[in-house]
Motif scaffolding. Structure first.
Motif, PDB file in Angstrom:
ATOM      1  N   GLN A  55      -0.942 -34.217  -7.502  1.00 25.98           N
ATOM      2  CA  GLN A  55      -0.671 -33.585  -8.793  1.00 25.98           C
ATOM      3  C   GLN A  55       0.746 -33.895  -9.264  1.00 25.98           C
ATOM      4  O   GLN A  55       0.970 -34.195 -10.429  1.00 25.98           O
ATOM      5  CB  GLN A  55      -0.882 -32.076  -8.678  1.00 25.98           C
ATOM      6  N   VAL A  56       1.705 -33.860  -8.353  1.00 23.82           N
ATOM      7  CA  VAL A  56       3.098 -34.135  -8.722  1.00 23.82           C
ATOM      8  C   VAL A  56       3.273 -35.580  -9.182  1.00 23.82           C
ATOM      9  O   VAL A  56       3.883 -35.845 -10.209  1.00 23.82           O
ATOM     10  CB  VAL A  56       4.063 -33.832  -7.551  1.00 23.82           C
ATOM     11  N   VAL A  57       2.733 -36.532  -8.419  1.00 30.07           N
ATOM     12  CA  VAL A  57       2.968 -37.945  -8.742  1.00 30.07           C
ATOM     13  C   VAL A  57       2.026 -38.463  -9.826  1.00 30.07           C
ATOM     14  O   VAL A  57       2.270 -39.521 -10.407  1.00 30.07           O
ATOM     15  CB  VAL A  57       2.916 -38.851  -7.487  1.00 30.07           C
ATOM     16  N   GLY A  58       0.948 -37.749 -10.067  1.00 27.49           N
ATOM     17  CA  GLY A  58       0.035 -38.140 -11.134  1.00 27.49           C
ATOM     18  C   GLY A  58      -0.979 -39.190 -10.747  1.00 27.49           C
ATOM     19  O   GLY A  58      -1.596 -39.820 -11.619  1.00 27.49           O
ATOM     20  N   SER A  59      -1.177 -39.406  -9.462  1.00 27.03           N
ATOM     21  CA  SER A  59      -2.190 -40.347  -8.991  1.00 27.03           C
ATOM     22  C   SER A  59      -2.586 -39.952  -7.571  1.00 27.03           C
ATOM     23  O   SER A  59      -1.854 -39.234  -6.893  1.00 27.03           O
ATOM     24  CB  SER A  59      -1.654 -41.784  -9.014  1.00 27.03           C
ATOM     25  N   PRO A  60      -3.730 -40.443  -7.092  1.00 22.13           N
ATOM     26  CA  PRO A  60      -4.161 -40.082  -5.741  1.00 22.13           C
ATOM     27  C   PRO A  60      -3.175 -40.567  -4.677  1.00 22.13           C
ATOM     28  O   PRO A  60      -2.494 -41.578  -4.849  1.00 22.13           O
ATOM     29  CB  PRO A  60      -5.509 -40.801  -5.587  1.00 22.13           C
ATOM     30  N   VAL A  61      -3.141 -39.834  -3.576  1.00 22.38           N
ATOM     31  CA  VAL A  61      -2.367 -40.243  -2.409  1.00 22.38           C
ATOM     32  C   VAL A  61      -3.145 -41.358  -1.719  1.00 22.38           C
ATOM     33  O   VAL A  61      -4.356 -41.257  -1.526  1.00 22.38           O
ATOM     34  CB  VAL A  61      -2.145 -39.046  -1.462  1.00 22.38           C
TER      35      VAL A  61
END
Length: 148
Positions: A55-61
């Motif tokens: 959610q923070v980075v805006g893409s899947p881990v």
């Protein structure tokens, strides 16, 4: 309440109403548009941590099979899994310059909790510094960065 006070509170509580883990991921150094990879995921890990990071980075881990350069490594580590310094050294090869490792170790009461001295020794060996620990449910997160 004046406008400045309201603005300061919003900056401090940027994620009001959101999952509290999102704010903790930000405290651990995650930012928008970073590439994050996760190592050591197992059935005992806290899935909310991965979700908050995404959610923070805006893409899947990314998973362990990802072979590109990354900004942040989420490293789940338990006592008895081997040599933490060796794992950190291996992990450093995947990091972008200025990147960080978020070391996730079991919290209080678990038999596989990693002694603080082990983390400190591994950081010293790898020329890294651990910064403030945050409680992530049953896990403790610490941001590890290279010494300047």
């Amino acid at each position: 309440m004046d406008e400045q006070t309201r603005t300061e509170q919003q900056a401090d509580g940027e994620d009001q109403g959101a999952d509290p883990l999102v704010g903790l991921m930000r405290k651990l150094g995650l930012r928008e548009e970073q590439i994050v990879v996760e190592y050591g995921d197992d059935e005992d890990t806290e899935p909310g941590v991965r979700d908050a990071a995404a959610q923070v980075v805006g893409s899947p881990v990314e998973g362990e099979s990802y072979d590109g350069v990354v900004d942040v490594v989420l490293l789940w580590w338990r006592d008895g899994e081997g040599d933490l310094a060796d794992e950190l050294m291996d992990t450093l090869t995947t990091l972008e310059e200025g990147g960080s490792i978020v070391l996730l170790t079991p919290g209080a009461g678990r038999e596989d909790r990693v002694p603080a001295a082990d983390v400190q020794d591994a950081c010293t060996t790898c020329s890294m510094v651990a910064s403030g620990a945050v409680n992530l449910g049953g896990w403790i997160g610490q941001r590890l960065v290279g010494r300047k």
